[in-house]
Design an enzyme around this catalytic site. Structure first.
Site, PDB file in Angstrom:
ATOM      1  N   GLY A  40       0.384  -1.346  -0.765  1.00  0.00           N
ATOM      2  CA  GLY A  40       0.126   0.178  -0.451  1.00  0.00           C
ATOM      3  C   GLY A  40       0.780   1.312   0.123  1.00  0.00           C
ATOM      4  CB  SER A  42       4.432   6.245   1.295  1.00  0.00           C
ATOM      5  OG  SER A  42       5.407   6.645   2.601  1.00  0.00           O
ATOM      6  CB  SER A  44      -1.573   2.880   3.576  1.00  0.00           C
ATOM      7  OG  SER A  44      -0.241   1.788   3.594  1.00  0.00           O
ATOM      8  N   GLY A  45      -0.540   2.467   6.594  1.00  0.00           N
ATOM      9  CA  GLY A  45      -0.762   1.954   7.979  1.00  0.00           C
ATOM     10  C   GLY A  45       0.436   0.343   7.717  1.00  0.00           C
ATOM     11  CE  LYS A  46       3.934  -0.285   3.364  1.00  0.00           C
ATOM     12  NZ  LYS A  46       3.624   1.954   2.699  1.00  0.00           N
ATOM     13  CB  SER A  47       5.767   0.303   9.253  1.00  0.00           C
ATOM     14  OG  SER A  47       6.168   0.255   8.455  1.00  0.00           O
ATOM     15  CB  SER A 114       5.629  -4.328  -3.062  1.00  0.00           C
ATOM     16  OG  SER A 114       4.755  -4.746  -2.084  1.00  0.00           O
TER      17      SER A 114
END
Ligand SMILES: Nc1ncnc2c1ncn2[C@@H]1O[C@H](COP(=O)(O)OP(=O)(O)OP(=O)(O)O)[C@@H](O)[C@H]1O
Ligand SMILES: [Mg+2]
Length: 217
Positions: A40, A42, A44-47, A114
């Site tokens: 997703g 930057s 977006s909340g991935k980490s 990605s």
């Protein structure tokens, strides 16, 4: 990597099989290894999601490890930039690491923008389709940009960063992710709950018949 690899190893490099069957590790750890692949924009909340999920999985007794985009660029991939070519190599190496960690029996949670479909397809091929669980963190760009925790969108809009995903470079949405999570709709706890409710069943160790062969290149 598969036999379709564009850079196969030289003929004198021969795969040496081990004496431990994948089922042995599943029995030892009481889990089936998987790679949970967050993709997703930057911010977006991935980490945030990946580390919260890791915390929950560990608390539930699962051996688990996060591979985080920024963290990996501090070490293994510190020599890579953000050109399309370097992003592809970034993802290829991460997928290889995820695969090794899965082979070691761990659940892997990755947090990388990605942005390119083809890179994610290659990652899935490297990790193995049956072990790859793709989650699109689909938080809209307006929300990501309003959050902007690292000030990157601001710098990209000001022309200080070239090729920033969503501003000067594309983000190619997954066509059929295993799950879609919008962090502007659900709280962090709800997001992790949604992921867990899909994952927990998949993490049960496989039966002997389900485990397909030994680990091969
Ligand atoms: N429900 C939620 N889930 C995850 N993050 C949330 C949620 N609600 C708000 N946030 C906030 O959104 C921001 C997301 O930042 P985070 O660093 O996780 O993004 P990222 O996708 O890893 O970005 P990057 O690709 O730049 O590393 C954080 O400030 C986080 O607190
Ligand atoms: Mg991150």
């Amino acid at each position: 990597m598969s036999s379709e690899s564009p850079n196969p190893p030289p003929v004198e490099v021969v795969w040496h099989g081990g004496l431990v069957h994948p089922g042995d590790r599943q029995q030892l750890l009481g889990q089936r290894p998987l790679t949970v692949w967050f993709t997703g924009l930057s911010a977006s909340g991935k980490s945030t999601l990946a580390f919260a999920l890791e915390r929950r999985l560990i608390d539930l007794g699962h051996a688990c490890c996060v591979l985080d985009g920024d963290n990996i660029r501090h070490g293994l991939n510190r020599n890579l930039g953000f050109s399309h070519e370097d992003r592809t190599e970034n993802i290829r190496r991460i997928a290889e690491v995820a695969r090794l960690m899965n082979d070691a029996g761990l659940i892997v949670v990755t947090a990388f923008i990605s942005p390119y479909r083809e890179d994610r397809r290659l990652a899935q091929e490297i990790v193995g389709t049956d072990r790859f669980f793709e989650i699109h963190v689909s938080t809209p760009i307006e929300i990501c940009e309003a959050r902007d925790p690292k000030g990157m969108y601001k710098r990209a809009r000001a022309g200080e960063i070239q090729g920033f995903t969503g501003v000067g470079a594309p983000y190619e949405r997954p066509i059929s992710p295993a799950l879609e999570i919008d962090t502007s709709v659900d709280t962090l706890e709800e997001c992790v709950g949604k992921v867990l409710s899909r994952l927990l069943e998949l993490l049960l160790p496989e039966t002997e018949e389900q485990i397909s062969g030994t680990v091969q290149p």
